[in-house]
Design an enzyme around this catalytic site. Structure first.
Site, PDB file in Angstrom:
ATOM      1  N   ASP A 534      65.501  48.212 -28.253  1.00 23.48           N
ATOM      2  CA  ASP A 534      66.788  48.224 -27.551  1.00 23.48           C
ATOM      3  C   ASP A 534      67.635  47.066 -28.078  1.00 23.48           C
ATOM      4  OD1 ASP A 534      68.725  48.911 -25.738  1.00 23.48           O
ATOM      5  OD2 ASP A 534      67.579  48.368 -23.954  1.00 23.48           O
ATOM      6  N   GLU A 537      72.126  46.516 -31.704  1.00 26.88           N
ATOM      7  CA  GLU A 537      73.411  46.731 -32.372  1.00 26.88           C
ATOM      8  C   GLU A 537      73.812  45.610 -33.358  1.00 26.88           C
ATOM      9  OE1 GLU A 537      72.717  49.193 -29.158  1.00 26.88           O
ATOM     10  OE2 GLU A 537      72.935  47.026 -29.029  1.00 26.88           O
ATOM     11  N   ASP A 610      73.374  53.693 -22.138  1.00 27.06           N
ATOM     12  CA  ASP A 610      73.487  53.399 -20.708  1.00 27.06           C
ATOM     13  C   ASP A 610      74.540  54.277 -20.042  1.00 27.06           C
ATOM     14  OD1 ASP A 610      71.590  51.538 -21.238  1.00 27.06           O
ATOM     15  OD2 ASP A 610      72.923  49.823 -21.179  1.00 27.06           O
TER      16      ASP A 610
END
Length: 970
Positions: A534, A537, A610
């Protein structure tokens, strides 16, 4: 993932979002990004000018043609800056893909040119049979089996056109928007430059700068740029790249994920309705994203498909920096796009198609196919932020078993780790991690735990300490020391996976045993633990746009701006390799990533981030998964129930239906939501969800067979209408129903509150059967919408006539317990009484299938005047020119060891749907007469709609690995 909970006392010093709604002001619009402003202004000047010509042309004296391949190179000059040269390289690959590269020659600095090296699986082979023909104004080369394609390179101005027949398919620089900003000394401007001929009307904009007609009057954010409280130093100066790519005969385009919008991309300029901003590719942590927006999200894949009834083409632009893409549907038959990237080189692959399947294959040969997942990874995954203890995990597992709900994977979010030091278990709540993992594994299940890329900056954390000592952390803009930012761990540093020194070290961390070298390894783990990557980015709480500063420095001195969109892929790649190497023989890893780039499909699954527990997010999640599949990321899904919020029972039931019909099926929830494991639902919702979960497990053979196909062909697991029916114009904009692989299964998810029926589009003059009731629905050669029942307990799922679907019907608590279960075949007869279907199985865990250890069958049903024959044949023998995940089928042995190991697995039931008359007898060819039962339908398969006639053949006991034939006599 964000929360209102504190990250310790220091949380007040960092900018963690404090409300559950997207903060649009945290993220740039095009007008707030200097290079995008410059690119859009260039397009505006071109549109407003009465005459406009690209300043770029080929220097004819520099042309070099390869004698042994279809490749040529030349220098490109610009009338703006006569002393600046660019190198153009155009080559034709053996499969007809055309690659166009352009870079600055002898530049003051180097443009980032390594994006393709990360995305491609190998350097493509250049054709030796295709040759260039040279004219006075252009180069041409014809190719294709019938020489139907042609690539044309015009010299002045530079323009590249791909044609099929006489029709233009793709045009580069047709609007004259090509511009590669060259490197230049700061505050030094050339003087006395002359405007090109044909630009007299632009005189009024040349008062300040001679080249203002093209570049604008002012230096706009060339050397520095501010956004909010952040300043981005730009030590290399302006280096953006602009290129227009047009599709003159294609009105629909798909791709460039990830965006929350329609599959067929709406306009961003010109005609209404349209988005105000271009589509943005910049991997960003946007929680609670808007359900209809061109905003960037977690992943970026710079690929487009352009489609019409005549052909499908594609382009892939290998650029890793932030990119904005304007889309204009100028007419009802054409599409224009304008790509604006912050840095990098022009590196565009033109994929000629001409069918959707051809384009998928061409892209797969470039960037690879999706990896064949472990079979268990296609089961149901149960997650929340956070299961709070090892006892909590055990309790959840027990409740699933008590309620008869199948599940394969339990997940742990960040709270499993001590102070968010990944790999280190929180000792109070997880005192016995290996025992907990083994308790889960004893039931045939697996666990997934989260490992994020940020490392807590304390020497007591061995992972950070070793990374720091090895010098494999991202550096600040000075290029010295370690970049420090804030994330879940508080003060953090980030591993630089562009640094080769990080690779082997990262692999060593995951080994569940003590290393001989004395380095740290995750001994409190087992091979039953898989990984969730996770925040890659990367997400940085106190960074610009919740990410890393663009002037940070990576390996070899590249700035973060150059490689931002590639960063997340390298993290999941390294983790995949780490899990692959921790066991002997290797077991197939499962790695979930939030951030991705072209090529990420080679390393596992993704999810759409999300999302919110709303009907709008449920609906757009379907479209996003379809779009990701277009770009190669077939193994995708959206969080069931939405990450944020507390969905009402009706919404949760519908979301389970959506999730069960997606490749990746996971329920997940935020730490502040109410517990919503499916066994907590009241009746009748609990029973409905139990049925949905069991349906998913009965269909695992369908999903696994579809994944085998995508690993070979690149075709997506979920197929939008235009992929299955490329000539049906009525379906080009359809994105709320889809097919599962080549199975013949058509899904229409329901994402509307209170729905009791749904409208399903049938594109062909063919019969479709309701999967559950066997109700008959008929399409039309011109396309037809039919209304079907869709009460809360009803999922609109249909079998296309002519399909044979393989399922396993016995309820099990996990997929690993189904390996020796018998099969049911659903034979859905088409209008002529025929059907076909495939089944692929292997051990589902290892790579023995690459050594030919698998079963690949094709089932046939053919109706004659007085007989229906149903048979099974070895598909590898029927299609020896094909391959299965690299296995050459010419050497395939159908009596392989895996086939022997499941020799007792049989077909226990055959359901023939659409049989119009009662049989006289049913028997196995050369064997015994079989028991059967026939129920006549309310309508035969050649009359009006109604319930289909059903023949159930009871326990034919035909081995799944063998050839056999059953005769149904009338």
């Amino acid at each position: 993932m964000y929360s209102l909970k504190l990250l310790g006392a220091l949380v007040l010093l960092i900018s963690v979002p404090q409300t559950f709604a997207v903060k649009s002001h945290d993220f740039k619009t095009c007008s707030q990004a200097g290079f995008c402003r410059r690119g859009r202004a260039l397009a505006s000047r071109a549109k407003e000018a009465s005459s406009w010509a690209s300043p770029y042309s080929i220097d004819l004296s520099t042309i070099e043609i390869a004698h042994d391949s279809a490749k040529f190179t030349a220098q490109v000059k610009s009338s703006l800056y006569p002393d600046v040269k660019f190198g153009l390289d155009v080559r034709l690959h053996t499969d007809g893909v055309v690659r166009v590269r352009m870079d600055e020659i002898d530049a003051l600095k180097k443009h980032y040119d390594e994006a393709a090296s990360w995305a491609l699986i190998s350097e493509p082979k250049v054709s030796k049979s295709m040759k260039w023909s040279v004219g006075k104004t252009e180069f041409r080369a014809k190719f294709g089996e019938g020489q139907e394609f042609e690539i044309v390179v015009q010299f002045n101005p530079l323009k590249i056109v791909l044609l099929k027949g006489s029709k233009e398919q793709i045009v580069l620089n047709g609007q004259g928007l090509l511009h590669m900003e060259h490197f230049r000394p700061k505050k030094v401007e050339a003087e006395g430059e002359q405007k090109p001929e044909g630009m007299e009307d632009a005189q009024t904009v040349m008062k300040v700068k001679p080249n203002a007609w093209f570049e604008g009057e002012d230096e706009d954010a060339y050397w520095e740029e501010t956004f909010g409280s952040w300043t981005d130093s730009k030590p290399k100066g302006p280096e953006s790249l602009s290129i227009d790519i047009s599709f003159p005969n294609h009105a629909n385009i798909y791709g460039i994920p990830q965006h929350a919008t329609r599959l067929s991309l709406p306009s961003t300029t010109g005609e209404s309705p349209h988005f105000e901003d271009p589509y943005r590719l910049y991997n960003t942590d946007v929680f609670e994203y808007i359900a209809s927006s061109p905003m960037s999200l977690y992943g970026s894949i710079p690929i487009l498909h352009a489609h019409s009834a005549d052909s499908t083409v594609g382009i892939f632009h290998a650029v890793g920096s932030e990119t904005w893409i304007d889309v204009s549907h100028a007419t009802d038959k054409s599409t224009e796009t304008h790509w604006i990237s912050e840095s990098g080189i022009l590196d565009i692959f033109l994929m000629p198609g001409p069918t959707p399947a051809d384009v998928f294959a061409q892209y797969a040969r470039l960037t690879g196919t999706p990896v064949l997942p472990a079979h268990w990874a296609l089961g149901y995954h149960q997650c929340r932020w956070n299961y709070i203890s090892s006892d909590d995990v055990r309790t959840v597992q027990k409740r699933f078993d008590e309620e008869g709900m199948p599940v394969d994977v339990f997940w742990l979010d960040i709270e499993y780790s001590q102070d968010h030091k990944y790999f280190i278990w929180e000792p109070k709540n997880f005192p016995d991690p290996v025992d907990m993992i083994n308790d889960v594994a004893a039931t045939g299940r697996h666990m997934v735990v989260i490992v994020d890329p940020h490392l807590k900056r304390v020497n007591e954390y061995p992972v950070y300490k070793e990374a720091s000592e090895r010098g494999v952390l991202v550096k600040p803009k000075s290029g010295e020391g370690e970049y420090e930012g804030w994330c879940w761990s508080g003060s953090s540093s980030w591993i630089d996976f562009f640094n080769p020194g990080a690779w082997d070290w990262w692999k060593s961390l995951f080994k569940p045993y003590q290393l001989a070298s004395g380095g740290w390894s995750w001994t409190q783990s087992t091979e039953a633990v898989h990984i969730w990557n996770d925040m890659n980015e990367p997400s940085v709480f106190n960074g610009p746009e919740i990410s890393m500063p663009r002037d940070n420095v990576h390996y070899n001195g590249w700035e973060h701006r150059d490689i931002h969109n590639i960063n997340g892929m390298l993290f999941s790649n390294a983790t995949y390799q780490a899990l692959l190497e921790r066991s002997d023989p290797p077991q197939r890893p499962f790695v979930l990533t939030r951030s991705f780039f072209a090529g990420s499909q080679r390393f596992g699954a993704m999810w759409t981030g999300d999302n919110l527990g709303t009907w709008e997010h449920m609906e757009v999640g379907v479209k996003m998964v379809l779009a990701n599949g277009i770009a190669g990321m077939s193994f995708g899904g959206s969080d069931v129930g939405g990450f944020f919020g507390n969905p009402e029972p009706e919404m949760l039931v519908r979301w389970y239906q959506v999730g069960a019909m997606a490749p990746f099926f996971r329920a997940h929830a935020h730490i502040d939501t109410k517990r919503r494991e499916p066994y907590l639902l009241d009746q009748p919702y609990k029973d409905i969800v139990r049925d949905i979960l069991r349906l998913r497990y009965t269909m695992l053979p369908v999903w696994y067979t579809a994944f085998r196909e995508t690993t070979v062909t690149g075709l997506p697991v979920l197929r939008p209408h235009y992929v299955t029916f490329p000539e049906d114009k009525n379906g080009f904009d359809l994105d709320d129903q889809y097919y599962i692989g080549s199975s013949g299964l058509l899904v229409k998810p329901v994402s509307e509150k209170g729905a009791t029926e749904a409208s399903v589009y049938l594109a062909e003059d063919q019969v479709y059967y309701d999967y559950f009731s066997h109700q008959v629905y008929r399409g039309s050669a011109k396309g037809k919408n039919v209304t079907v029942p869709a009460a809360l307990h009803q999922l609109p799922l249909f079998i296309r006539g002519g399909s044979i679907v393989s399922t396993r019907e016995r309820p099990r608590r996990a997929s690993t317990l189904m390996k020796r279960d018998p099969f049911t075949l659903r034979v859905a007869l088409d209008k002529k009484g025929s059907a076909r279907g495939e089944l692929y199985i292997d051990d589902g865990e290892t790579y023995s299938h690459r050594n030919g250890e698998f079963i690949w069958r094709q089932f046939f049903a053919d109706k004659r005047k007085k007989e229906l024959r149903i048979s099974s044949k070895d598909l590898a023998a029927l299609r020896p020119s094909d391959a299965v995940d690299g296995v050459a089928l010419k050497t395939f042995n159908p009596a392989n060891e895996f086939a022997k190991s499941v020799s007792g697995v049989r077909v226990e039931r055959i359901v023939v749907v659409g049989l119009g008359s009662k049989p006289k007898s049913v028997k196995v060819e050369g064997g015994q007469t079989l028991e059967w039962e026939y129920t006549p339908g309310a309508a035969s398969n050649d009359k009006k709609d109604g319930a289909a006639g059903i023949l159930i053949i009871k326990d034919p006991a035909t081995p799944i690995a063998n050839n056999w034939e059953i005769s149904v006599q009338f």
